[in-house]
Design a protein around this motif. Structure first.
Motif, PDB file in Angstrom:
ATOM      1  N   VAL A 533      -8.624 -29.337  24.229  1.00  9.74           N
ATOM      2  CA  VAL A 533      -8.097 -28.752  25.469  1.00  9.74           C
ATOM      3  C   VAL A 533      -9.219 -28.697  26.504  1.00  9.74           C
ATOM      4  O   VAL A 533      -9.002 -28.837  27.705  1.00  9.74           O
ATOM      5  CB  VAL A 533      -7.526 -27.335  25.217  1.00  9.74           C
ATOM      6  N   THR A 541      -6.472 -33.508  27.396  1.00 11.11           N
ATOM      7  CA  THR A 541      -6.170 -32.092  27.617  1.00 11.11           C
ATOM      8  C   THR A 541      -4.681 -31.838  27.540  1.00 11.11           C
ATOM      9  O   THR A 541      -4.218 -30.906  26.893  1.00 11.11           O
ATOM     10  CB  THR A 541      -6.665 -31.670  29.020  1.00 11.11           C
ATOM     11  N   LEU A 545      -2.739 -29.496  24.884  1.00 13.80           N
ATOM     12  CA  LEU A 545      -1.998 -28.285  25.253  1.00 13.80           C
ATOM     13  C   LEU A 545      -0.618 -28.259  24.587  1.00 13.80           C
ATOM     14  O   LEU A 545      -0.137 -27.197  24.177  1.00 13.80           O
ATOM     15  CB  LEU A 545      -1.841 -28.192  26.780  1.00 13.80           C
ATOM     16  N   THR A 579      -6.886 -21.828  27.316  1.00 11.03           N
ATOM     17  CA  THR A 579      -5.655 -22.063  28.083  1.00 11.03           C
ATOM     18  C   THR A 579      -5.760 -21.369  29.435  1.00 11.03           C
ATOM     19  O   THR A 579      -5.358 -21.924  30.467  1.00 11.03           O
ATOM     20  CB  THR A 579      -4.429 -21.527  27.314  1.00 11.03           C
ATOM     21  N   ARG A 582      -7.675 -23.363  31.906  1.00 11.70           N
ATOM     22  CA  ARG A 582      -6.863 -24.462  32.471  1.00 11.70           C
ATOM     23  C   ARG A 582      -5.774 -23.926  33.402  1.00 11.70           C
ATOM     24  O   ARG A 582      -5.385 -24.584  34.356  1.00 11.70           O
ATOM     25  CB  ARG A 582      -6.191 -25.260  31.343  1.00 11.70           C
ATOM     26  N   CYS A 599       2.148 -23.530  27.797  1.00  6.62           N
ATOM     27  CA  CYS A 599       1.413 -23.051  26.621  1.00  6.62           C
ATOM     28  C   CYS A 599       1.143 -21.555  26.744  1.00  6.62           C
ATOM     29  O   CYS A 599       1.355 -20.791  25.805  1.00  6.62           O
ATOM     30  CB  CYS A 599       0.105 -23.841  26.498  1.00  6.62           C
TER      31      CYS A 599
END
Length: 1242
Positions: A533, A541, A545, A579, A582, A599
């Motif tokens: 990720v 990525t 995810l 997460t 991102r 996610c």
């Protein structure tokens, strides 16, 4: 002198300059001029330009030469024929020149000219003329044995020309063949290879006689047992010819196969490789004709796929024994002369495996035998040392898995109750595959740790196929696979595609296996995924995810067994932090943004209680993403997910603002966003009503009226479901609804389009509304609004009420009355009054009857004598609409209180012959709608009554009796089906036809307990296809069609016996055609037409579910007959032809020449001048339908290689009338598969 000529002569002058830059620029300008559409050259300019360019081809400067060649392309279409011929002559003679550079540039020039020659009919004469010129020169050039490079160029150009213009060269085909065949014996390998290519291009268009001549030449040469190098060439040529000639090879196979088999025994690796390539071409081109040889070829493939004389697989002693006995003879001499570079045995192995793969792909019918013979052999070759060959082994095995899956999806759609139970419902092939899974994993798990990237990618592809084909089969083997996945994700040397492959396989694995299986391995699995990720490459990525999202679901699966026994706490932080990083980033790829939102949404939904203080921050980000146009749809779906989470996440911090943003989305044009928003609002209102203030819902409510509209039923349905949730969860918000949304809802109830799920949603809403006790929307008010339009007296300006709206309103009235049982008696009394009142309009009486029926369906009427009297009186009414409504009502009431009404109904049927038809309708309603348990006591009495009427001369009544019998049989199939079978032997033709029609109604399109019984005895019912009575044969065909459409599994096994009788019914029978005199005219009547039509309808249906059981060529023979039959049948066969063109193009190509003629005839027929309007419309529809079939044929690759098809296609392009029909068919209706739905013949 015109300005164009002046400009061009200027340029030509500059081209003679001594300065190469001038020459270059002038040539470039000329090219730009020639590319303009508007340019017109006079004869003089044409001649000068052509002469100049040909001179420049010999220029000293290479760049100028190249430009001059490029100029030839636009020039071809701008000059007249004589000039093109001058160009071609000069280029051809330059090709023979001694100067190599001139030769090269001239052959480039020729290729350019050939690529530009016009294909349209207007330019065909030019093309043919030029081609003849070039061809005769090239044939001369090929004869020049002394200079090989001239020969090679000539062959190259010839291949180009044949590939593009073979149809124009028909007159040259035989001379080309006779000049190409000697080249196959040339001493130079390159010449032979190019000759083979040229022959390959010649084959598709040549006449059958030439094709036979070519194959005979090859078989004769091979029969002489030529030296190995020659044999290679001939076999290679044979393979190319078979690939290109397709089905034509079929008739020569019997001679060819033994030849090729003989050469596999010659100890030469390349020759064997070509032999297998030839087999592969045979299998792909004509699978049917290859059938007798399949086992021989399979044995050969299995023998040679292990052919590796110079390598000892010593780590598996026991397997070495089998793989070495093949080549014992080779060992003695090979030891000293072989180094690994000379070892060509891998080519043999590879071609044998590819040949096997072609068998697997073309012969689904042999799948089970492949699992016993081919599957273990392929598994044993996973250890192959040559990387390319191993990739082919994986590919062949993946094909085997895909074929297995194709079978399951085909039959999966049509599984019947008996089949679907337990593992008995599994395809036998899947069951066999599951027994092989341990071996597959054992063979692969070592490969997953290989350094070779190609091998690992092959493994992942194969495992992905396996997970799709047999979901859950890898559960036991996860410990063996996980190290391999982790290795590919963490290995530094791994390429990014490798990581993406590993991640996407892991994703499939997570989706197809239960979460509990992965929980013990979380420690190992999570870190590499988290690292991916964080990868800098966005594709990695985004895949990672997706995997992380699935892993979050694994940590705490929702459902009754939830996260029992697994503690997710240690892993939450890891996933959350990457997460979140991102999710916060705004400068990343859109796919990553969307997947980060999803996610994180799943984390909040499944693990929100572990996030503590971080949660509010995340929700705030979601709100931000909701306001952003690019990510709003994903955010809406994520908030829907969180709102429905069983963790009861507290959304109060973002709720008010979220609601106003969602309200604004309902105004947007994007349909997916509207639907997503409505689902999200429904989830919020259902689960978080306590935190929503009524005022917050106002912006949403103000947008709903526009959405409740018949133009989009699905959006209306979802909007009304949202209103029902509001009525239940926060009724106070609906106080102003009567002026806004309700009129729209009533309009929808009165709409002729309302049915199914949308109607159910409205019924639910009505009940919720009346129970919510919202002011001014009481029971009586709603009832009045529903029934008002029906009470207006009929006048010219009142809109016509559609039959469907009677049904909808009566269901709504019944729903309201069931919610307010206190009000029911008064309502019923009012309805009875309405029916009795002779002054009320017909629409009001019909509606009142239907409402009584629907209210009675719930059993709330009891056996009131008054109601029975009113209904009977209505059934005797003179008004047809009222009679029909009364029979529906009687059926519905009987469903509600069976014991009160059924005996009465049966008595009426036997004593009232005049009302029989209507009363049978009521009975049908009872049998269809009552549960089996309550009907059982009455079955005997109903059965005997129906059989008294099964020979009724009136066909409509017989069909009703048959439908009742069929549906009654479903109540207790084990007892009643054998009784139906007995009746077949006993009854008259009318009784037999009723029984067969009854069987049709026992075949339903969903799994039912009767299926297993039907499967055993449907063969007996289908024997009626041989009945002497025409009508019995017709209904038998209709029943067969119904079975093929709804449950193909019932008849798949019987096709071999049924098809001959089916095909017999497609023939036109002279003895059934009679002449009838109508006044002064004679009129022919064809009594066999209906039976033929039914037979062709069956054939059409068989294409959908039973394709494997058909011999396509025999099938096509009958389609061909149908193309010349009656109007209705031609329409059907055109549809079939279009369908066949997409399902089995090879067979259609084989019969193309015979199929084209009737299509051509239909498309070119004109109606007689004095015909009536219907004749014109009929003919027009026929032509359109035929043109759809033609369009479908033209979509088949390589179809225009057939001279007759190319000719017809040209005819269509040039004839304005046909071209316009073709355009319209292409534009609006695709390949003509539009009407397929309307062909559901019940």
């Amino acid at each position: 002198m015109s300005s164009v000529s002046y400009h061009i002569s200027n340029l030509l002058e500059k081209m003679t300059s001594t300065d190469k830059d001038f020459r270059f620029m002038a040539t470039n300008d000329l090219m730009l001029e020639l590319q303009k559409d508007s340019i017109k050259l006079d004869e003089d300019s044409e001649r000068k330009v052509v002469t100049m360019l040909l001179k420049l081809l010999e220029d000293k400067n290479g760049e100028v030469q190249n430009l001059a060649v490029k100029c030839l392309a636009p020039l071809v279409s701008k000059v007249k024929e004589p000039q093109v011929e001058v160009m071609v002559d000069t280029l051809c003679s330059n090709m023979m020149s001694d100067k190599e550079q001139l030769r090269d540039i001239s052959s480039m020039g020729l290729k350019t000219v050939i690529a530009e020659l016009p294909l349209s009919s207007s330019g065909l004469t030019l093309t043919v003329g030029v081609c003849k010129k070039i061809t005769s020169q090239l044939i001369g050039a090929m004869g020049k044995q002394e200079d090989v490079s001239v020969q090679l160029e000539a062959l190259d150009i010839l291949s180009d020309m044949l590939g593009r213009l073979s149809g124009a060269l028909v007159s040259f085909h035989s001379s080309l063949l006779s000049s190409l065949l000697p080249q196959l014996t040339s001493s130079r390998m390159a010449v032979r290879k190019r000759s083979i290519l040229a022959l390959g291009h010649l084959v598709p268009c040549c006449s059958p006689a030439l094709f036979s001549q070519l194959t005979e030449h090859l078989t004769n040469e091979l029969a002489k047992t030529p030296p190995v190098s020659m044999a290679r060439t001939y076999i290679q040529c044979l393979a190319t010819v078979s690939r290109q000639g397709g089905h034509r090879v079929g008739e020569h196979l019997e001679k060819l196969i033994p030849m090729v088999l003989k050469f596999t025994d010659v100890e030469d690796d390349e020759l064997r490789e070509y032999c297998f390539q030839a087999f592969e071409a045979f299998i792909r081109s004509c699978p049917k004709e290859m059938s007798p040889h399949v086992s021989t070829v399979t044995k050969l493939c299995l023998k040679f796929m292990t052919f590796d004389p110079n390598y000892n697989y010593d780590d598996e002693e026991e397997e070495e024994e089998d793989s070495m006995d093949v080549e014992d003879g080779l060992d003695e001499e090979s030891d000293d002369e072989y180094s690994d570079d000379d070892d060509m045995s891998w080519k043999v192995r590879r071609s044998a495996i590819k040949c096997l793969e072609s068998l697997i792909q073309t012969r689904r019918d042999l799948l089970l035998s492949f699992f016993t013979s081919v599957c273990p052999a392929l598994l044993a070759r996973f250890k192959e040392r040559e990387e390319n060959v191993r990739a082919d082994v994986f590919s062949a095995f993946s094909s085997l898995l895909r074929q297995t899956r194709a079978g399951t999806s085909l039959h999966g759609l049509m599984k019947t109750g008996g089949e679907a139970a337990g593992s008995g419902g599994e395809e036998p092939a899947v069951t066999m595959l599951k027994t092989q899974v341990p071996l597959i994993v054992k063979a692969l798990h070592r490969q997953l740790k290989e350094k070779s990237i190609k091998s690992r990618q092959g493994c992942f592809c194969l495992l992905t196929e396996l997970a799709h084909t047999a979901p859950g089969a890898l559960e036991q083997h996860l410990p063996a696979l996980i190290p391999g996945i982790v290795f590919s994700l963490t290995d530094r040397s791994t390429s990014s595609t490798m990581r993406i492959d590993a991640l996407s396989f892991f994703h499939v694995l997570l989706l197809s296996h239960p979460p509990q299986a992965f929980q013990p391995h979380m420690q190992v699995l999570l870190p590499p995924v988290v690292a991916c990720v964080e990868d800098s490459f966005y594709k990695i990525t985004s895949e990672a995810l997706l995997v992380a999202l699935q892993l979050v679901r694994v940590m705490r699966p929702q459902g009754p067994t939830g996260g029992a026994g697994f503690d997710a706490k240690p892993f939450v932080r890891e996933v959350f932090s990457v997460t979140l990083k991102r999710l916060k980033a705004t400068d990343i790829d859109q796919e990553v943004k969307e997947r980060a939102i999803s996610c994180m949404g799943h984390m909040v939904c499944h693990l929100g209680d572990h996030l503590g203080a971080e949660l509010q921050g995340v929700l705030a980000i979601f709100l931000e993403r909701l306001k952003n146009e690019i990510t709003r749809l994903t955010a809406v779906r994520t908030i829907t997910l969180i709102a429905a989470s069983p963790l009861k996440i507290n959304l109060s911090s973002i709720l008010p603002e979220t609601l106003s943003v969602l309200g604004s989305f309902l105004r947007k044009n994007q349909r997916a966003l509207k639907l997503g928003t409505l689902a999200c609002l429904t989830a919020l209102v259902t689960h978080h009503a306590a935190s929503i203030k009524p005022a917050a819902l106002e912006p949403v409510l103000s947008e709903l009226p526009a959405l409740v509209d018949e133009s989009d039923m699905h959006v209306s349905q979802v909007s009304i479901t949202l209103l029902s949730c509001m009525a239940r969860a926060c009724p106070s918000s609906l106080s102003k609804i009567s002026s806004s949304v309700l009129p729209g809802v009533f309009r929808l109830v009165h709409s002729p389009l309302l049915q199914g799920a949308a109607l159910t949603a409205i019924l639910d809403f009505m009940q919720a509304l009346v129970l919510s006790k919202t002011s001014n929307l009481g029971y009586s008010q709603l009832l009045k609004s529903l029934t008002e339009p029906f009470k207006r007296p009929l006048s010219s300006d009142s809109p016509l009420i559609h039959r469907q709206s009677y049904q909808s309103v009566s269901r709504c009235v019944a729903a309201l009355s069931s919610s307010c049982p206190k009000e029911t008696p008064a309502t019923v009394a009012g309805l009875l009054q309405e029916v009795k009142n002779p002054g009320s309009p017909e629409s009001a009486r019909v509606l009142a009857l239907l409402c009584l029926g629907e209210v009675g369906r719930s059993g709330s009427l009891g056996g009131s004598k008054e109601v029975q009297g009113v209904i009977l009186e209505a059934i005797s009414s003179t008004n047809e609409e009222v009679k029909t409504a009364a029979s529906c009502a009687l059926g519905s009431m009987a469903v509600g209180s069976l014991n009160d009404y059924l005996p009465f109904l049966l008595k009426e049927i036997s004593t009232q012959p005049r009302r029989q038809y209507l009363l049978l309708h009521s009975l049908k309603e009872v049998i269809s709608a009552c549960p089996a348990s309550s009907l059982s006591p009455h079955v005997e009495s109903i059965w005997s009554l129906l059989f008294q009427h099964c020979e009724c001369p009136e066909e409509g009544t017989r069909n009703l009796v048959a439908e009742c019998l069929g549906k009654l049989t479903l109540v207790n199939a084990a007892q009643l089906l054998p009784r139906l079978k007995q009746q077949l032997r006993a009854g008259s033709p009318l009784a037999r036809s009723t029984v067969v029609t009854a069987v049709k109604f026992t075949i339903v399109d969903h799994p039912a307990p009767i299926d297993a019984l039907l499967k055993d005895c449907i063969g007996d019912f289908l024997r009626t296809l041989q009945d002497d009575d025409l009508n019995v044969r017709r209904v038998s065909l209709v029943m067969f069609n119904s079975a093929a459409h709804n449950k193909p599994s019932l008849i798949r096994g019987l096709l071999a016996t049924v098809l001959p009788h089916l095909y017999r019914e497609t023939q036109i029978r002279k003895d059934l055609i009679r002449e009838v005199e109508m006044g002064p005219f004679k009129h022919t009547v064809d009594d066999g037409l209906d039976v033929r039509k039914a037979a062709f309808e069956c054939m059409y249906t068989l294409l959908d579910g039973c394709m494997e059981g058909l011999d396509v060529l025999l099938f096509l023979d009958h389609v061909e007959e149908g193309l010349k039959d009656h109007y209705d049948i031609r329409m059907l066969t055109f549809l079939m032809l279009a369908r066949l063109a997409s399902l089995c193009p090879a067979a259609v190509l084989q019969r193309l020449d015979r199929l084209i003629e009737p299509l051509k005839a239909t498309c070119t027929t004109k109606v007689k001048a004095g015909s009536v309007k219907q004749e014109f419309e009929k003919q027009e529809e026929l032509r359109r339908s035929a043109m759809r079939a033609v369009a479908a044929l033209l979509a088949v690759p390589e179809v225009e290689r057939s001279p007759s098809m190319a000719d017809f296609a040209n005819q269509i392009r040039t004839n304005a009338d046909m071209a316009s029909i073709y355009q319209s068919v292409q534009g609006g209706e695709g390949g003509g598969m539009g009407p397929a739905e309307s062909m559901d013949m019940s």
